[in-house]
Design an enzyme around this catalytic site. Sequence first.
Site, PDB file in Angstrom:
ATOM      1  N   GLY A 241      31.360  32.381  42.425  1.00 37.07           N
ATOM      2  CA  GLY A 241      31.386  33.256  43.718  1.00 37.07           C
ATOM      3  C   GLY A 241      30.820  33.875  43.091  1.00 37.07           C
ATOM      4  CB  SER A 242      29.269  37.441  44.540  1.00 37.45           C
ATOM      5  OG  SER A 242      30.507  38.136  44.371  1.00 37.45           O
ATOM      6  CB  SER A 243      25.940  38.657  40.460  1.00 41.38           C
ATOM      7  OG  SER A 243      25.150  37.249  39.924  1.00 41.38           O
ATOM      8  N   GLY A 246      31.841  38.653  40.176  1.00 45.52           N
ATOM      9  CA  GLY A 246      31.645  37.875  38.900  1.00 45.52           C
ATOM     10  C   GLY A 246      32.474  39.026  37.507  1.00 45.52           C
ATOM     11  CD  GLU A 263      27.899  27.485  39.984  1.00 47.32           C
ATOM     12  OE1 GLU A 263      27.107  28.319  39.877  1.00 47.32           O
ATOM     13  OE2 GLU A 263      28.428  26.461  40.453  1.00 47.32           O
ATOM     14  CB  CYS A 297      24.953  28.052  43.596  1.00 46.46           C
ATOM     15  SG  CYS A 297      27.063  27.984  43.288  1.00 46.46           S
TER      16      CYS A 297
END
Length: 508
Positions: A241-243, A246, A263, A297
């Site tokens: 998912g998004s940083s 994350g 990831e 991604c």
Amino acid sequence: MDSRRLLAELRLDRANPGAAFGDAVEVPGAGHFSTENPADGAVLAEIGRASVYDYDHVIAAATAAAARLRAVPAPVRGELVRRIAMRLRERKELLATLVSLEVGKIRSEGAGEIQEMMDIADFAVGLARQFGGRTLASERPSHRLYEQWHPLGVAGVITAFNFPAAVWAWNAFIAVVCGNAVVWKPSPKAPLVALAVHRIAAAEAAAAGLPGIFGLLLSDEPVLGQRMAADARIALLSFTGSSAVGRTVAQTVAARFGRSLLECSGNNAVIVAPDADLALVTPAVLFGAVGTAGQRCTSTRRLIVHESLFEPLLARLGHAYARVRIGDPLDPATLLGPLIDAHARDLYRSAVGQVCASGGEIVFGGRHLDGPGYFVQPTLVRARPEWPVVQRETFAPILYAMPYRELDEAITINNAVEQGLSSSIFTRDIASAEAFVAAAGSDCGIANVNCGTSGAEIGAAFGGEKATGGGREAGSDAWKAYMRRQAVTINWGRELPLAQGVQFDIQP
Ligand code: UN1
């Protein structure tokens, strides 16, 4: 096939419990949420929402199943994965259609998603007979020194909508051959795909006498994901998912000394050197930037072109973009399906607005399509590398093009973003290619020469550096993330020599 028939074929028309463990345990759930077809906005199904109470049942069942699974020989665990993959093969078409229906991938990419599951299954089955540790030279006489690998227990897997099945398979098939139970929390935007896949896996596990090793939590609320991050019963949490999310997941997992495998966002660039073969560049960039509606991604978001080719390449791409067929993902002629939802379309519009406000010049596209569904034009913009919008990952088919003069400058631009997932160079010059993949070259987890940023095979480890999170999944030795390493020393002699020559005797 209409959606109702498809759901019936996949046995998704029956009420679902929102959470599942074993093969058929019904739990109360906590209301419903809906999943829709992004091509027309129609509701496909109402999904039972897993409650916090369901959560505890699922984790308890997985914990018990993990304790049983670790006693099963790895090749037997591989056999289970082989059987699941056989069922996937039989249902490839149906599952691929469901992927198109629920997340809007075009036909070929929906099929590719299921193919990727079968590929990683093949890999996992082979791996199941190859786990090995190293035997090392002991410095002590009559001692054997070796390393071995044990399962972790329960692996949690949180997946995104864009690879609603394949990324689970990367994690789940490897985790299971490693001897772990798996609890899956899929994206609330793709619960039907998850349910279809889960039912196949859980039925095969039950038939193999291993019920409960696959758990499923369906919810559109963040609370269950937060619980997974904080739950010490989940030894490893794999998050896609998004940083931004994350980072929180990683911090929560680290606070309990758990393991996370991240990831997260990518902001992938293609460098086009002056000697590049444009006949390769055009289709690679088209697939990378427009494929999956720019929602991988690994999607190509930045195009860094040598100044001598900048205008000719933009002209070629503009021409190609104009011929991209936008529409029903199930129509084989379509290349660009819808974005996942209205929010994604809003993010597209806001990114286009921002790049234009910064001085960006649209070469092609820039508009969304009216009418049902969340369609936008493939969009190509002249931009500058340092603009905030260019530095961000926007999950949409927007490509920012910028010129460069020297290769060093192009590599600096490639690396001058927070994210570090994928990257490519197109060149016929061996020195440029080598410079790109050298230590001072691309800082990404994936560096390609003469092929695009997206569409990696499962054979190598997949993942990226910096804000992408550092995790590695799928092939190569990514399996090590799903096991714990144990160093074993066996003294088979009659003396007790100490390492490093230390003497520690009681004097007579
Ligand atoms: C993702 O977008 O999260 O390399 C995964 C690729 C695919 C996987 C993408 N094999 O584009």
